[in-house]
Write a protein that holds these residues in place. Structure first.
Motif, PDB file in Angstrom:
ATOM      1  N   GLU A  29       0.831  -1.204   0.000  1.00 56.08           N
ATOM      2  CA  GLU A  29       0.000   0.000   0.000  1.00 56.08           C
ATOM      3  C   GLU A  29       0.868   1.258   0.000  1.00 56.08           C
ATOM      4  O   GLU A  29       0.590   2.220  -0.714  1.00 56.08           O
ATOM      5  CB  GLU A  29      -0.907   0.004   1.231  1.00 56.08           C
ATOM      6  CG  GLU A  29      -1.806   1.214   1.320  1.00 56.08           C
ATOM      7  CD  GLU A  29      -2.627   1.219   2.596  1.00 56.08           C
ATOM      8  OE1 GLU A  29      -3.210   2.279   2.883  1.00 56.08           O
ATOM      9  OE2 GLU A  29      -2.690   0.199   3.300  1.00 56.08           O
ATOM     10  N   GLU A  32       2.293   1.704  -3.449  1.00 53.41           N
ATOM     11  CA  GLU A  32       1.250   2.098  -4.396  1.00 53.41           C
ATOM     12  C   GLU A  32       0.878   3.570  -4.219  1.00 53.41           C
ATOM     13  O   GLU A  32       0.704   4.299  -5.202  1.00 53.41           O
ATOM     14  CB  GLU A  32       0.017   1.211  -4.204  1.00 53.41           C
ATOM     15  CG  GLU A  32      -1.052   1.417  -5.242  1.00 53.41           C
ATOM     16  CD  GLU A  32      -0.608   1.050  -6.647  1.00 53.41           C
ATOM     17  OE1 GLU A  32      -1.075   1.724  -7.591  1.00 53.41           O
ATOM     18  OE2 GLU A  32       0.195   0.110  -6.814  1.00 53.41           O
ATOM     19  N   ASN A  33       0.781   4.011  -2.978  1.00 49.46           N
ATOM     20  CA  ASN A  33       0.416   5.407  -2.716  1.00 49.46           C
ATOM     21  C   ASN A  33       1.512   6.391  -3.108  1.00 49.46           C
ATOM     22  O   ASN A  33       1.234   7.560  -3.365  1.00 49.46           O
ATOM     23  CB  ASN A  33       0.070   5.603  -1.241  1.00 49.46           C
ATOM     24  CG  ASN A  33      -1.216   4.923  -0.860  1.00 49.46           C
ATOM     25  OD1 ASN A  33      -2.029   4.594  -1.721  1.00 49.46           O
ATOM     26  ND2 ASN A  33      -1.413   4.696   0.426  1.00 49.46           N
ATOM     27  N   ASN A  34       2.756   5.939  -3.122  1.00 49.97           N
ATOM     28  CA  ASN A  34       3.886   6.819  -3.423  1.00 49.97           C
ATOM     29  C   ASN A  34       4.581   6.434  -4.721  1.00 49.97           C
ATOM     30  O   ASN A  34       5.785   6.644  -4.880  1.00 49.97           O
ATOM     31  CB  ASN A  34       4.878   6.799  -2.258  1.00 49.97           C
ATOM     32  CG  ASN A  34       4.267   7.354  -1.010  1.00 49.97           C
ATOM     33  OD1 ASN A  34       3.908   8.526  -0.963  1.00 49.97           O
ATOM     34  ND2 ASN A  34       4.105   6.521  -0.002  1.00 49.97           N
TER      35      ASN A  34
END
Length: 122
Positions: A29, A32-34
């Protein structure tokens, strides 16, 4: 002492189990977010280049920070010169800020010594 060691072991085991269960999902996660910050392909050469960019960017920012420091210092000098016109509220805020800084340093010293007030382990 042995009971505290057993408690510590059980807490460490619980933390290890939590990381085992949720660590991989958190890692995915986070990536994916960065995604926008990840350079592709992740090579050693690219990492070295980015490291040099960061270093020289920080080095280039020194003059701006230097000017900002002197501007702040001039502001403090101006306040000191005109201290007779200083309001009680401003003096109180400055005193509270100084007291807060002092308290943080004291707490930091106590924490750094392992929460002992004398500095010696008894």
């Amino acid at each position: 002492m042995a009971s505290k060691l057993n408690q510590l072991r059980s807490k460490a085991a619980q933390a290890s189990q939590f990381v085992t269960k949720h660590g991989c999902a958190y890692y995915k996660e986070l990536l994916e977010n960065n995604k926008k910050y990840i350079v592709d392909p992740p090579t050693v050469e690219k990492c070295q280049e980015l490291s040099k960019q960061l270093f020289y960017t920080r080095l280039a920012s020194i003059p701006g920070r230097y000017e900002a420091f002197w501007k702040e210092l001039d502001g403090v000098k101006h306040i000191w010169r005109n201290r007779k016109e200083l309001k009680v509220e401003d003096a109180g805020i400055a005193a509270l800020f100084g007291l807060e800084l002092y308290a943080w340093f004291c707490v930091g010293e106590i924490v750094g010594r392992g929460f002992t007030f004398t500095g010696y382990y008894v």
